[in-house]
Scaffold this motif. Structure first.
Motif, PDB file in Angstrom:
ATOM      1  N   VAL A 137      -5.823   0.266   0.912  1.00 10.73           N
ATOM      2  CA  VAL A 137      -6.314   0.786  -0.375  1.00 10.73           C
ATOM      3  C   VAL A 137      -7.778   0.433  -0.633  1.00 10.73           C
ATOM      4  O   VAL A 137      -8.309   0.749  -1.695  1.00 10.73           O
ATOM      5  N   GLY A 138      -8.418  -0.211   0.325  1.00  9.69           N
ATOM      6  CA  GLY A 138      -9.861  -0.432   0.229  1.00  9.69           C
ATOM      7  C   GLY A 138     -10.313  -1.669  -0.512  1.00  9.69           C
ATOM      8  O   GLY A 138     -11.406  -1.684  -1.079  1.00  9.69           O
ATOM      9  N   ILE A 139      -9.515  -2.736  -0.490  1.00 10.03           N
ATOM     10  CA  ILE A 139      -9.955  -4.000  -1.083  1.00 10.03           C
ATOM     11  C   ILE A 139     -10.873  -4.690  -0.072  1.00 10.03           C
ATOM     12  O   ILE A 139     -10.438  -5.010   1.033  1.00 10.03           O
ATOM     13  N   GLN A 157     -10.535  -2.376  -8.573  1.00  7.12           N
ATOM     14  CA  GLN A 157      -9.782  -3.097  -7.547  1.00  7.12           C
ATOM     15  C   GLN A 157      -8.364  -3.400  -8.021  1.00  7.12           C
ATOM     16  O   GLN A 157      -7.417  -3.310  -7.246  1.00  7.12           O
ATOM     17  N   GLN A 159      -6.661  -1.548 -10.011  1.00  3.64           N
ATOM     18  CA  GLN A 159      -5.956  -0.275  -9.896  1.00  3.64           C
ATOM     19  C   GLN A 159      -5.501  -0.066  -8.451  1.00  3.64           C
ATOM     20  O   GLN A 159      -4.375   0.347  -8.197  1.00  3.64           O
ATOM     21  N   ARG A 160      -6.344  -0.391  -7.499  1.00  4.92           N
ATOM     22  CA  ARG A 160      -5.977  -0.272  -6.078  1.00  4.92           C
ATOM     23  C   ARG A 160      -4.849  -1.226  -5.715  1.00  4.92           C
ATOM     24  O   ARG A 160      -3.971  -0.887  -4.923  1.00  4.92           O
ATOM     25  N   ILE A 163      -1.732   0.340  -6.725  1.00  9.36           N
ATOM     26  CA  ILE A 163      -1.341   1.355  -5.737  1.00  9.36           C
ATOM     27  C   ILE A 163      -0.697   0.675  -4.529  1.00  9.36           C
ATOM     28  O   ILE A 163       0.325   1.145  -4.021  1.00  9.36           O
ATOM     29  N   ALA A 164      -1.258  -0.447  -4.093  1.00  4.40           N
ATOM     30  CA  ALA A 164      -0.664  -1.198  -2.972  1.00  4.40           C
ATOM     31  C   ALA A 164       0.754  -1.648  -3.322  1.00  4.40           C
ATOM     32  O   ALA A 164       1.664  -1.589  -2.477  1.00  4.40           O
TER      33      ALA A 164
END
Length: 168
Positions: A137-139, A157, A159-160, A163-164
């Motif tokens: 998720v791009g952390i 972050q 929010q990501r 999603i994770a």
């Protein structure tokens, strides 16, 4: 068979002024691989509708109609049955990530919880999977942030991370 079928869904909530119809006869079908967007003005019942799919409404809410997930009727299922589905087969990404994340638990613990509960992963294996999800998720620098707390991340972050958690 559709993945999700909602038919004639009505949700009545108890308020101080008496019962209020929050959702009045909504119908939709979601096939596997499809995406569905529910849009509307503030207070029109979007969140309540999704909360009903997850079995997260207040105990005083009255739900009628049908919610079938992968052929299984969800309306009227007890909490134990919903716990086997929620977090395992159905996930939700909450709109406000700071209220969706527990401020006293690390990100690794929170994202890893459904992996341990529903997939039976050990703590170590869950941690590896959490790292892969955070990377996905791009952390940035996910490996060094596993033991961080929600307040140590930006809103985007967080929010990501939500999603994770849903992916987990």
């Amino acid at each position: 068979m559709p993945l999700l079928e909602v038919e004639d869904l009505h949700i009545e909530l108890q308020t101080q002024r008496g019962p209020a119809e929050a959702v009045r006869g909504i119908d939709f079908t979601l096939e596997r691989g499809e995406t569905l967007g529910i849009v509307g003005e503030s207070g029109c019942g979007k969140s309540i509708t999704v909360m009903s799919l997850m079995g997260l409404l207040p105990s005083t809410a009255k739900v009628t109609g049908s919610i079938r997930f992968d052929g299984t009727e969800l309306v009227g299922r007890d909490e134990r049955a919903m716990c086997r589905i929620r977090g395992n087969r159905i996930g939700m990404i909450f709109q406000e990530p700071m209220t969706a994340l527990n401020p006293v638990h690390t990100i690794a613990r929170q994202v890893g919880e459904p992996l341990r509960l529903h997939r039976g992963l050990s703590q170590a294996d869950a941690r590896k999977e959490v790292l892969a999800l955070l990377d996905r998720v791009g952390i940035p620098d996910a490996a060094s942030r596993l033991d961080a707390y929600p307040h140590q991340f930006s809103g985007g972050q967080r929010q990501r991370i939500g999603i994770a958690m849903a992916l987990a």
